[in-house]
Design a protein around this motif. Structure first.
Motif, PDB file in Angstrom:
ATOM      1  N   ALA A   1      11.516  -2.962  -4.115  1.00 27.74           N
ATOM      2  CA  ALA A   1      10.514  -1.928  -3.833  1.00 27.74           C
ATOM      3  C   ALA A   1      11.166  -0.633  -3.381  1.00 27.74           C
ATOM      4  CB  ALA A   1       9.541  -2.430  -2.769  1.00 27.74           C
ATOM      5  N   ALA A   2      12.280  -0.741  -2.641  1.00 30.96           N
ATOM      6  CA  ALA A   2      12.977   0.444  -2.157  1.00 30.96           C
ATOM      7  C   ALA A   2      13.793   1.117  -3.247  1.00 30.96           C
ATOM      8  CB  ALA A   2      13.886   0.065  -0.983  1.00 30.96           C
ATOM      9  N   LEU A   3      14.336   0.333  -4.174  1.00 34.46           N
ATOM     10  CA  LEU A   3      15.246   0.880  -5.178  1.00 34.46           C
ATOM     11  C   LEU A   3      14.547   1.285  -6.461  1.00 34.46           C
ATOM     12  CD1 LEU A   3      18.210  -1.632  -4.740  1.00 34.46           C
ATOM     13  CD2 LEU A   3      18.128   0.748  -3.967  1.00 34.46           C
ATOM     14  N   GLU A   4      13.574   0.476  -6.896  1.00 35.66           N
ATOM     15  CA  GLU A   4      12.943   0.713  -8.192  1.00 35.66           C
ATOM     16  C   GLU A   4      11.421   0.679  -8.138  1.00 35.66           C
ATOM     17  OE1 GLU A   4      14.374  -1.839 -11.301  1.00 35.66           O
ATOM     18  OE2 GLU A   4      16.368  -1.980 -10.432  1.00 35.66           O
ATOM     19  N   GLY A   5      10.859   0.110  -7.110  1.00 30.54           N
ATOM     20  CA  GLY A   5       9.436  -0.140  -7.052  1.00 30.54           C
ATOM     21  C   GLY A   5       8.634   0.976  -6.422  1.00 30.54           C
ATOM     22  N   PRO A   6       7.552   0.651  -5.748  1.00 27.87           N
ATOM     23  CA  PRO A   6       6.602   1.666  -5.274  1.00 27.87           C
ATOM     24  C   PRO A   6       7.155   2.597  -4.206  1.00 27.87           C
ATOM     25  CG  PRO A   6       6.047  -0.493  -4.412  1.00 27.87           C
ATOM     26  CD  PRO A   6       7.092  -0.711  -5.448  1.00 27.87           C
ATOM     27  N   PHE A   7       8.241   2.219  -3.527  1.00 27.03           N
ATOM     28  CA  PHE A   7       8.800   3.074  -2.479  1.00 27.03           C
ATOM     29  C   PHE A   7      10.130   3.703  -2.885  1.00 27.03           C
ATOM     30  CE2 PHE A   7       6.207  -0.245  -0.462  1.00 27.03           C
ATOM     31  CZ  PHE A   7       5.234   0.559   0.117  1.00 27.03           C
ATOM     32  N   ALA A   8      10.452   3.647  -4.177  1.00 26.28           N
ATOM     33  CA  ALA A   8      11.688   4.252  -4.658  1.00 26.28           C
ATOM     34  C   ALA A   8      11.574   5.774  -4.614  1.00 26.28           C
ATOM     35  CB  ALA A   8      11.982   3.790  -6.082  1.00 26.28           C
TER      36      ALA A   8
ATOM     37  N   GLY B   1      11.867  14.671  -6.384  1.00 23.30           N
ATOM     38  CA  GLY B   1      11.495  15.613  -5.337  1.00 23.30           C
ATOM     39  C   GLY B   1      11.696  15.093  -3.934  1.00 23.30           C
ATOM     40  N   GLY B   2      12.119  13.825  -3.827  1.00 23.56           N
ATOM     41  CA  GLY B   2      12.372  13.252  -2.516  1.00 23.56           C
ATOM     42  C   GLY B   2      11.250  12.392  -1.987  1.00 23.56           C
ATOM     43  N   ASP B   3      10.092  12.406  -2.666  1.00 25.17           N
ATOM     44  CA  ASP B   3       8.977  11.568  -2.232  1.00 25.17           C
ATOM     45  C   ASP B   3       9.107  10.181  -2.843  1.00 25.17           C
ATOM     46  OD1 ASP B   3       7.844  13.718  -0.888  1.00 25.17           O
ATOM     47  OD2 ASP B   3       6.814  14.405  -2.703  1.00 25.17           O
ATOM     48  N   VAL B   4       8.348   9.231  -2.284  1.00 30.98           N
ATOM     49  CA  VAL B   4       8.326   7.914  -2.904  1.00 30.98           C
ATOM     50  C   VAL B   4       7.506   7.988  -4.171  1.00 30.98           C
ATOM     51  CG1 VAL B   4       8.626   6.706  -0.731  1.00 30.98           C
ATOM     52  CG2 VAL B   4       6.318   7.161  -1.575  1.00 30.98           C
ATOM     53  N   ARG B   5       7.696   6.994  -5.030  1.00 26.87           N
ATOM     54  CA  ARG B   5       7.068   7.007  -6.339  1.00 26.87           C
ATOM     55  C   ARG B   5       5.556   7.002  -6.242  1.00 26.87           C
ATOM     56  NH1 ARG B   5       8.434   2.127 -10.220  1.00 26.87           N
ATOM     57  NH2 ARG B   5       6.582   1.195  -9.293  1.00 26.87           N
ATOM     58  N   GLY B   6       5.024   6.195  -5.326  1.00 24.74           N
ATOM     59  CA  GLY B   6       3.580   6.097  -5.198  1.00 24.74           C
ATOM     60  C   GLY B   6       2.958   5.290  -6.313  1.00 24.74           C
TER      61      GLY B   6
ATOM     62  N   ASP C   1       0.876  -1.166   0.000  1.00 25.12           N
ATOM     63  CA  ASP C   1       0.000   0.000   0.000  1.00 25.12           C
ATOM     64  C   ASP C   1       0.914   1.216   0.000  1.00 25.12           C
ATOM     65  OD1 ASP C   1      -1.616   2.200   0.665  1.00 25.12           O
ATOM     66  OD2 ASP C   1      -3.007   0.963   1.817  1.00 25.12           O
ATOM     67  N   ALA C   2       1.088   1.840  -1.168  1.00 24.11           N
ATOM     68  CA  ALA C   2       2.040   2.944  -1.281  1.00 24.11           C
ATOM     69  C   ALA C   2       1.584   4.170  -0.508  1.00 24.11           C
ATOM     70  CB  ALA C   2       2.246   3.302  -2.754  1.00 24.11           C
TER      71      ALA C   2
END
Length: 254
Positions: free
Chosen positions: A230-237, A241-246, A98-99
């Motif tokens: 997920a941390a490097l390329e996925g939903p939480f990358a 602007g510094g935010d996660v991808r979402g 859940d992004a």
């Protein structure tokens, strides 16, 4: 990777190791399979490898084989070698996330092989997953996600396909990711009791799940790989602007 040569001079291949009426060879085994000793014979993709014999050591539910092959080394010489391979079919696994809330859904269940190899309890935290069992990878992961977590997966994103233990296990694992939400829960999950499953479902903050890799609380390879993806390329990358991808439109929760 170490090798186990059985002599550099090729001897006549051992044949006739299966007597008539052998389950899995010329009569069906408990899963209705025959011809299990033909696996790998006739492969021509690598001219430096010649498979000379395949012996079925066990075929209870999965298949254990001993294969003899000749391998041409880089100096041009040939060596005869043997390997045991464990064939349990291919599998699939999925990271449910859940992004917006920055959470992931994991499972916890008892794993005997880990328990007998120094894991203190054998209770592993994992992404949902299982064997394909004749389904396509995406069909299988939808089934496993529903059975284990109780969530119906919408569109699943393919991540990668990996040989997890290529030295001895033939299995390829198909990795997926998909969003989840309260609306995607159709049952409590927990696995299939008739198959001996007793699975606990856990929702964790993504940052907490990552920290559990460092502490060793998460020690399952497929889970570590998906969390780091997920941390490097996925939903939480991170985004510029510094935010996660979402979530993107094609990752919207069902």
């Amino acid at each position: 990777m170490s090798t186990h040569p059985v002599g550099n001079t090729a001897n006549p291949a051992h044949t006739g190791h299966a007597a008539p009426g052998t389950p899995g060879i010329d009569v069906p085994d408990r899963r209705g399979r025959t011809g299990l000793d033909t696996h790998g014979r006739g492969l021509t993709g690598n001219p430096d490898v010649r498979i000379t014999d395949v012996e079925v050591l066990a075929c209870d539910w999965y298949v254990l084989r001993k294969t003899t092959f000749d391998h041409r080394r880089r100096d041009g010489s040939w060596s005869r070698q043997q390997r045991e391979t464990y064939d349990r079919g291919d599998g699939a696994t999925i990271l449910l996330y859940d992004a917006q809330r920055a959470t992931v859904l994991l499972t916890r269940q008892f794993r005997l092989p880990a328990y007998v190899n120094e894991h203190p309890t054998g209770m592993l935290l994992e992404t949902a997953g299982g064997l394909l069992d004749g389904n396509s990878p995406e069909e299988a992961i939808r089934r496993e996600a529903a059975e284990e977590t109780g969530h119906e997966v919408g569109e699943a994103e393919p991540v990668f396909v990996v040989y997890m233990s290529p030295g001895s296990v033939t299995e390829r694992v198909h990795f997926f990711a998909a969003p989840y939400a309260a609306s995607s829960a159709t049952s409590s999950g927990g696995g299939v009791a008739d198959e001996g499953e007793d699975i606990e479902v856990l929702e964790l903050p993504f940052a907490k799940a990552l920290s559990m890799i460092r502490t060793g609380e998460i020690a399952d390879a497929k889970t570590i790989m998906l969390l780091q993806w997920a941390a490097l390329e996925g939903p939480f990358a991170p985004r510029p602007g510094g935010d996660v991808r979402g979530p993107s439109p094609r990752r919207s929760a069902p």
